[in-house]
Scaffold this motif. Structure first.
Motif, short mmCIF file in Angstrom:
data_model
loop_
_atom_site.label_atom_id
_atom_site.label_comp_id
_atom_site.label_asym_id
_atom_site.label_seq_id
_atom_site.Cartn_x
_atom_site.Cartn_y
_atom_site.Cartn_z
N GLN A 20 0.84 -1.20 0.00
CA GLN A 20 0.00 0.00 0.00
C GLN A 20 0.87 1.25 0.00
OE1 GLN A 20 -3.50 0.41 -0.07
NE2 GLN A 20 -3.27 -1.72 -0.72
N MET A 21 2.17 1.06 0.24
CA MET A 21 3.10 2.21 0.25
C MET A 21 3.81 2.37 -1.08
SD MET A 21 5.03 1.83 3.93
CE MET A 21 4.73 0.28 4.73
N THR A 22 3.89 1.31 -1.84
CA THR A 22 4.72 1.31 -3.05
C THR A 22 4.08 0.53 -4.18
OG1 THR A 22 6.86 0.58 -3.92
CG2 THR A 22 5.97 -0.69 -2.09
N SER A 23 4.48 0.87 -5.39
CA SER A 23 3.99 0.09 -6.54
C SER A 23 4.76 -1.22 -6.69
CB SER A 23 4.10 0.91 -7.82
OG SER A 23 5.45 1.18 -8.12
N SER A 24 5.85 -1.37 -5.95
CA SER A 24 6.64 -2.60 -6.03
C SER A 24 5.84 -3.79 -5.53
CB SER A 24 7.90 -2.49 -5.16
OG SER A 24 8.78 -1.55 -5.69
N GLU A 25 6.24 -4.96 -5.98
CA GLU A 25 5.63 -6.20 -5.51
C GLU A 25 6.65 -6.95 -4.65
OE1 GLU A 25 2.47 -7.43 -6.13
OE2 GLU A 25 2.03 -5.47 -7.00
N ILE A 26 6.17 -7.44 -3.52
CA ILE A 26 7.06 -8.16 -2.58
C ILE A 26 6.56 -9.59 -2.43
CG2 ILE A 26 7.91 -8.24 -0.20
CD1 ILE A 26 7.27 -5.16 -0.12
N THR A 54 6.97 -7.87 -13.86
CA THR A 54 6.14 -6.74 -13.42
C THR A 54 6.36 -5.56 -14.38
OG1 THR A 54 7.86 -5.90 -11.94
CG2 THR A 54 6.24 -7.39 -10.98
N SER A 55 5.36 -4.69 -14.48
CA SER A 55 5.44 -3.62 -15.47
C SER A 55 6.59 -2.66 -15.22
CB SER A 55 4.11 -2.87 -15.54
OG SER A 55 3.82 -2.32 -14.27
N GLU A 56 6.93 -2.40 -13.95
CA GLU A 56 8.03 -1.47 -13.67
C GLU A 56 9.34 -2.17 -13.33
OE1 GLU A 56 6.96 2.44 -11.66
OE2 GLU A 56 5.40 1.13 -10.88
N ARG A 57 9.34 -3.48 -13.45
CA ARG A 57 10.53 -4.27 -13.11
C ARG A 57 11.03 -3.92 -11.70
NH1 ARG A 57 13.18 -7.19 -17.32
NH2 ARG A 57 14.19 -8.06 -15.50
N ASN A 58 10.09 -3.91 -10.77
CA ASN A 58 10.47 -3.47 -9.43
C ASN A 58 10.00 -4.41 -8.33
OD1 ASN A 58 7.77 -2.98 -9.56
ND2 ASN A 58 7.87 -0.83 -9.00
N ALA A 59 9.97 -5.71 -8.63
CA ALA A 59 9.58 -6.68 -7.60
C ALA A 59 10.79 -7.04 -6.74
CB ALA A 59 9.01 -7.93 -8.26
N VAL A 60 10.51 -7.43 -5.49
CA VAL A 60 11.57 -7.83 -4.56
C VAL A 60 11.19 -9.18 -3.93
CG1 VAL A 60 12.81 -7.25 -2.45
CG2 VAL A 60 12.12 -5.43 -4.01
N LEU A 61 12.14 -10.09 -3.93
CA LEU A 61 11.91 -11.40 -3.33
C LEU A 61 12.75 -11.55 -2.06
CD1 LEU A 61 10.72 -14.32 -3.54
CD2 LEU A 61 12.84 -14.94 -4.68
N ILE A 62 12.08 -11.95 -0.99
CA ILE A 62 12.80 -12.31 0.24
C ILE A 62 12.85 -13.83 0.26
CG2 ILE A 62 12.82 -12.25 2.77
CD1 ILE A 62 11.14 -9.69 2.60
N TYR A 63 14.05 -14.37 0.37
CA TYR A 63 14.22 -15.81 0.34
C TYR A 63 14.74 -16.31 1.69
CZ TYR A 63 16.42 -20.29 -0.52
OH TYR A 63 16.80 -21.60 -0.42
N VAL A 64 14.10 -17.35 2.21
CA VAL A 64 14.52 -17.93 3.48
C VAL A 64 14.63 -19.45 3.36
CG1 VAL A 64 13.94 -18.24 5.93
CG2 VAL A 64 13.37 -16.10 4.81
N ALA A 65 15.77 -20.01 3.76
CA ALA A 65 15.90 -21.47 3.88
C ALA A 65 15.85 -21.76 5.37
CB ALA A 65 17.22 -21.94 3.28
N ILE A 118 11.12 2.00 2.25
CA ILE A 118 12.22 2.44 1.40
C ILE A 118 11.80 2.45 -0.07
CG2 ILE A 118 13.36 0.17 1.22
CD1 ILE A 118 15.44 3.23 1.60
N LEU A 119 11.02 1.45 -0.48
CA LEU A 119 10.61 1.37 -1.89
C LEU A 119 9.71 2.53 -2.28
CD1 LEU A 119 9.99 -2.47 -2.18
CD2 LEU A 119 11.81 -1.16 -3.27
N LYS A 120 8.97 3.00 -1.28
CA LYS A 120 8.06 4.13 -1.48
C LYS A 120 8.80 5.36 -2.06
CE LYS A 120 5.24 6.91 1.65
NZ LYS A 120 4.87 7.04 3.07
N LYS A 121 10.05 5.52 -1.65
CA LYS A 121 10.84 6.67 -2.13
C LYS A 121 11.13 6.56 -3.63
CE LYS A 121 13.36 7.09 2.20
NZ LYS A 121 14.66 6.85 2.83
N TYR A 122 11.32 5.36 -4.10
CA TYR A 122 11.67 5.16 -5.50
C TYR A 122 10.46 4.85 -6.36
CZ TYR A 122 16.18 4.66 -3.22
OH TYR A 122 17.29 4.88 -2.44
N TYR A 123 9.53 4.11 -5.77
CA TYR A 123 8.35 3.67 -6.51
C TYR A 123 7.11 3.90 -5.65
CZ TYR A 123 11.91 1.15 -9.15
OH TYR A 123 13.02 0.82 -9.88
#
Ligand code: CA
Ligand code: CA
Length: 144
Positions: A20-26, A54-65, A118-123
């Motif tokens: 809701q803060m950013t257009s990025s996808e998490i 994604t349309s803006e190429r701004n997705a972020v993946l958090i990976y946990v093993a 943080i993503l809100k600042k850029y996207y």
């Protein structure tokens, strides 16, 4: 090891709040074991999940093993360099710090919300935002 339904719900709610803060996808991708360098693996998972589409190429993946105690964060092309490597390390520290005290979920929630800020600042979030990627946790490679 696994998340309880309640923990899953907290994580998915944090993703929805951050988005809701950013257009990025998490997204969060969870496995038991990681057999290669965690960031390399995160990049592969990112592609497998179609997160580079994604349309803006701004997705972020958090990976946990979970069993191997590995955490990595991979952002799409633009983001990874815009945001800066130190910043990704800081987010990983938040997650690992909480995990050490037995509160992995709390660490993920905090890191996801921080990521949104943080993503809100850029996207920044747009009124016509589309939820391009599912907020549910992606599970791969589980041991039972
Ligand atoms: Ca979106
Ligand atoms: Ca989403």
């Amino acid at each position: 090891m696994t998340f309880t339904p309640d923990e899953e719900q907290r994580i998915e709610a944090a993703i929805a709040d951050a988005e809701q803060m950013t257009s990025s996808e998490i997204r969060l991708h969870v496995e038991d074991h990681c057999h290669e360098e965690a960031l390399t693996h995160a990049r592969k998972a990112f592609e497998k999940l179609g997160m580079h589409q994604t349309s803006e190429r701004n997705a972020v993946l958090i990976y946990v093993a979970l069993i191997d105690h590995q955490v990595a964060i991979y952002g799409d092309e633009g983001i990874h360099h815009t945001v800066g490597l130190n910043y990704w390390a800081k987010l990983v520290d938040i997650i690992v710090g909480h995990a050490r005290t037995g509160d992995l979920t709390g660490g993920l929630v905090e890191a996801i919300l921080e990521l949104g800020r943080i993503l809100k600042k850029y996207y920044p979030y747009q009124d016509d935002d589309v939820d391009e990627l599912d907020n549910t946790i992606s599970y791969g490679n589980r041991e039972n």
